[in-house]
Design a protein around this motif. Structure first.
Motif, short mmCIF file in Angstrom:
data_model
loop_
_atom_site.label_atom_id
_atom_site.label_comp_id
_atom_site.label_asym_id
_atom_site.label_seq_id
_atom_site.Cartn_x
_atom_site.Cartn_y
_atom_site.Cartn_z
N LEU A 57 0.95 -1.35 -0.06
CA LEU A 57 -0.10 0.14 -0.03
C LEU A 57 0.59 1.25 0.03
CD1 LEU A 57 -2.67 -1.53 2.84
CD2 LEU A 57 -3.11 -0.58 0.19
N ILE A 58 1.96 1.19 0.68
CA ILE A 58 3.17 1.94 0.82
C ILE A 58 3.50 2.64 -0.64
CG2 ILE A 58 5.39 2.95 2.09
CD1 ILE A 58 4.28 1.99 4.06
N HIS A 59 4.22 2.16 -1.24
CA HIS A 59 4.54 1.61 -2.74
C HIS A 59 3.27 2.10 -3.66
CE1 HIS A 59 6.29 0.52 -6.09
NE2 HIS A 59 7.64 0.69 -5.53
N ALA A 60 2.35 2.20 -3.21
CA ALA A 60 1.06 1.98 -4.13
C ALA A 60 0.70 3.62 -4.01
CB ALA A 60 -0.19 1.49 -4.36
N TYR A 61 0.79 4.19 -2.86
CA TYR A 61 0.06 5.20 -2.77
C TYR A 61 1.51 6.27 -2.83
CZ TYR A 61 -3.74 5.40 0.66
OH TYR A 61 -4.60 5.11 1.16
N LEU A 115 2.14 11.28 -1.33
CA LEU A 115 3.60 11.30 -0.21
C LEU A 115 2.82 11.15 1.20
CD1 LEU A 115 6.00 12.48 -1.84
CD2 LEU A 115 5.64 10.25 -2.48
N ASP A 116 1.91 12.22 1.19
CA ASP A 116 1.49 12.67 2.66
C ASP A 116 0.52 11.19 3.54
OD1 ASP A 116 2.26 14.89 3.23
OD2 ASP A 116 0.63 15.43 1.83
N ASP A 117 -0.44 10.37 2.27
CA ASP A 117 -1.15 9.16 2.49
C ASP A 117 0.16 8.18 2.98
OD1 ASP A 117 -3.26 10.46 2.15
OD2 ASP A 117 -3.26 9.74 -0.14
N ALA A 118 1.40 7.64 2.03
CA ALA A 118 2.17 6.90 2.72
C ALA A 118 2.79 7.10 3.48
CB ALA A 118 3.70 7.21 1.18
N ASP A 119 3.01 8.62 3.82
CA ASP A 119 3.93 8.51 5.66
C ASP A 119 2.53 8.09 6.25
OD1 ASP A 119 6.33 9.33 4.35
OD2 ASP A 119 5.80 11.53 4.30
N VAL A 152 7.70 -3.92 11.55
CA VAL A 152 8.88 -3.82 12.11
C VAL A 152 9.38 -3.70 9.94
CG1 VAL A 152 11.55 -3.98 11.64
CG2 VAL A 152 9.70 -4.86 13.62
N PRO A 153 9.34 -2.41 9.33
CA PRO A 153 9.71 -2.31 8.05
C PRO A 153 11.29 -3.56 7.77
CG PRO A 153 9.73 -0.24 9.29
CD PRO A 153 10.08 -1.48 9.92
N ASN A 154 11.07 -3.83 6.02
CA ASN A 154 12.36 -4.09 5.80
C ASN A 154 12.33 -3.69 4.84
OD1 ASN A 154 10.42 -4.40 3.51
ND2 ASN A 154 10.10 -6.90 4.04
N ILE A 155 13.16 -3.98 4.20
CA ILE A 155 14.85 -3.07 3.18
C ILE A 155 13.42 -2.94 1.99
CG2 ILE A 155 15.56 -4.84 1.72
CD1 ILE A 155 17.27 -1.78 2.52
N VAL A 156 12.46 -3.40 1.33
CA VAL A 156 11.66 -3.47 0.39
C VAL A 156 10.41 -1.84 0.91
CG1 VAL A 156 10.01 -3.82 -1.05
CG2 VAL A 156 11.85 -5.34 -0.35
N THR A 157 10.59 -1.39 2.08
CA THR A 157 10.07 -0.31 2.59
C THR A 157 10.49 0.37 2.81
OG1 THR A 157 8.94 -2.02 4.18
CG2 THR A 157 8.44 -0.09 4.35
N TYR A 158 11.41 0.53 3.24
CA TYR A 158 12.83 1.90 3.22
C TYR A 158 13.44 2.51 1.83
CZ TYR A 158 14.07 0.56 7.99
OH TYR A 158 13.75 -0.31 9.07
N THR A 159 13.67 0.98 0.59
CA THR A 159 14.03 1.71 -0.60
C THR A 159 11.82 2.03 -0.65
OG1 THR A 159 15.13 -0.60 -1.02
CG2 THR A 159 14.00 0.42 -3.36
N ALA A 160 11.38 1.50 -1.17
CA ALA A 160 10.28 2.20 -1.13
C ALA A 160 10.14 3.85 -1.29
CB ALA A 160 8.73 1.86 -0.78
N LEU A 161 10.56 3.95 -0.19
CA LEU A 161 10.31 4.75 0.84
C LEU A 161 11.14 6.40 0.06
CD1 LEU A 161 9.52 4.26 4.46
CD2 LEU A 161 8.02 5.91 3.21
N ILE A 162 12.62 6.09 -0.13
CA ILE A 162 13.20 6.83 -0.26
C ILE A 162 13.34 7.19 -1.52
CG2 ILE A 162 15.97 6.51 -1.45
CD1 ILE A 162 16.19 4.95 1.71
N THR A 187 17.81 0.43 -3.81
CA THR A 187 17.70 1.97 -2.86
C THR A 187 18.45 2.24 -3.01
OG1 THR A 187 17.45 -0.55 -0.70
CG2 THR A 187 18.01 2.01 -0.27
N TYR A 188 20.34 1.86 -3.33
CA TYR A 188 21.17 2.83 -3.72
C TYR A 188 20.88 3.22 -5.10
CZ TYR A 188 24.65 0.79 -0.97
OH TYR A 188 25.65 1.26 0.84
#
Length: 407
Positions: free
Chosen positions: A198-202, A208-212, A224-234, A280-281
């Motif tokens: 859902l975060i990635h879809a937002y 961005l606000d809905d994702a946050d 607990v988030p994983n690296i996929v979550t972090y990468t999507a946010l970045i 991520t990089y």
């Protein structure tokens, strides 16, 4: 010989023989023997039918077209005899049908079993739903899920997450959110896959606000988030133009800085960090280059290599394009050399960036050398590159070179 002498095996022996043929991969012989049960005055039953279909569809590798066709034939005879598949045979048979792109048939098999009173468990149905979703048959997955609910099969987080992820990827966020609400109201807690989808879809929809907000909710519920979550946010913040925040998220994720409003994101008070991967990089390097922060992007490439993370084509292309746009051709060429040494070839867009920069720097011989190299590598120049070349040569009155290329 045994049957020729009038000594007929019983049903249990028939099943054992059919099983032996199936185990040896001799499915046509198994079927011929199955048909002999009728000559002996017996009808094939539950066990032998499931042995036949299960045997041809139980391997990880898909059966051949002939083997699957035989399994379909046996399945039809089985239905006529009023016999049902067991859960394992049903799951494997549906998987093989989907693997052969017979999605309608796979969906029908589950429906037929349900209509005859056999309701498979959540694991069996979820396996088929996952296959349908991965094959972009989300409408069938949706109908199967509805059928599952009508038959009072309890949904679990795995099924909801599969459906939510598939509908998010299809940009059907509203339906995905309905299932998200439904699962919570039904007492099923979302997991990291559910939230990340859902975060990635937002983020993809630039919300961005809905994702946050959803991310904050995820953390508040100790998911607990994983690296996929972090990468999507970045990636999402980079593409949304908020590159500073993307950098802060990366730094906080690596445990290098303490940023109060970002630490709230990642729960840094427990000292936990995540190792970034190539995606991520790549997201951050691409974002930095697009934000005219190419030097920082190159530093990140060095850090990436130092951490043993091999860059992909996206990383190199972003840096080459970024350096070219900043007028730093030597740096772009240095990245190009690194890229080539790792076996990556250039494509039209990257060749175009380099050639355009060379003409602007009046490095005509080198530019034309790159054009020749481009042609030799079976990457034909497009209209943009030809336009850059014509414009560059005309500006320095090198029309004779232009004629040699164009004629």
């Amino acid at each position: 010989m045994m049957m020729a002498e009038g000594c007929y095996p019983d049903r249990s022996m028939f099943s054992s023989i059919v099983h032996g043929f199936c185990k040896a991969g001799e499915f046509s012989y198994a079927y011929k023997f199955l048909k002999k049960t009728e000559d002996c005055g017996q009808r094939p039953g539950y066990v032998v039918y499931n042995i036949m279909i299960g045997g041809s569809c139980s391997c990880k590798e898909l059966p051949t077209s002939d083997e699957l066709e035989l399994a379909e034939k046996v399945y039809g005879e089985m239905l006529d005899a009023g016999v049902l598949l067991n859960e394992i045979s049903m799951s494997n048979y549906a998987r093989c049908l989907c693997g052969a792109e017979k999605f309608e048939k796979a969906y029908t098999v589950i429906q037929e079993m349900m209509s005859k009173g056999f309701v498979p468990d959540a694991t069996t149905i979820s396996n088929v739903i996952e296959i349908l979703c991965n094959s972009s048959r989300i409408e069938k997955a949706f109908l199967l899920f509805q059928e599952m609910k009508r038959n009072r099969v309890a949904s679990d987080v795995y099924i909801y997450s599969i459906l939510i992820d598939a509908f998010c990827k299809a940009s059907l966020i509203e339906q995905a959110l309905k299932w998200f609400t439904e699962m919570i109201e039904g007492g099923c807690s979302p997991n990291v896959v559910t939230y990340t989808s859902l975060i990635h879809a937002y983020l993809k929809a630039r919300k961005l606000d809905d994702a946050d907000k959803l991310f904050e909710r995820m953390l508040s519920l100790n998911c607990v988030p994983n690296i996929v979550t972090y990468t999507a946010l970045i990636d999402g913040h980079c593409k949304g133009g908020n590159r500073d925040k993307a950098c802060q998220i990366y730094e906080s994720m690596m445990g290098k800085v303490s940023v109060p409003h970002v630490d709230m994101y990642f729960g840094q008070n427990n000292g936990d960090t995540k190792e970034p991967n190539v995606f991520t990089y790549g997201a951050l390097i691409d974002g930095l280059c697009k934000g005219q922060k190419v030097s920082e992007a190159r530093d990140l490439l060095d850090a990436m290599l130092a951490n043993g993370c091999e860059p992909n084509r996206i990383v190199y292309v972003a840096l080459i394009d970024g350096f070219c746009k900043e007028g730093k051709f030597d740096e772009a060429q240095e990245v190009f050399t690194k890229m080539s040494s790792r076996g990556y070839s250039l494509r039209e867009h990257t060749y175009g960036s380099l050639i355009d920069r060379m003409f602007k720097d009046k490095r005509l011989d080198l530019a034309l050398k790159f054009v020749s190299k481009m042609m030799e590598s079976s990457c034909a120049p497009n209209v943009v590159i030809y336009t850059e070349m014509i414009d560059g040569l005309c500006k320095v009155q090198k029309t004779e070179r232009l004629i040699s290329f164009c004629c």
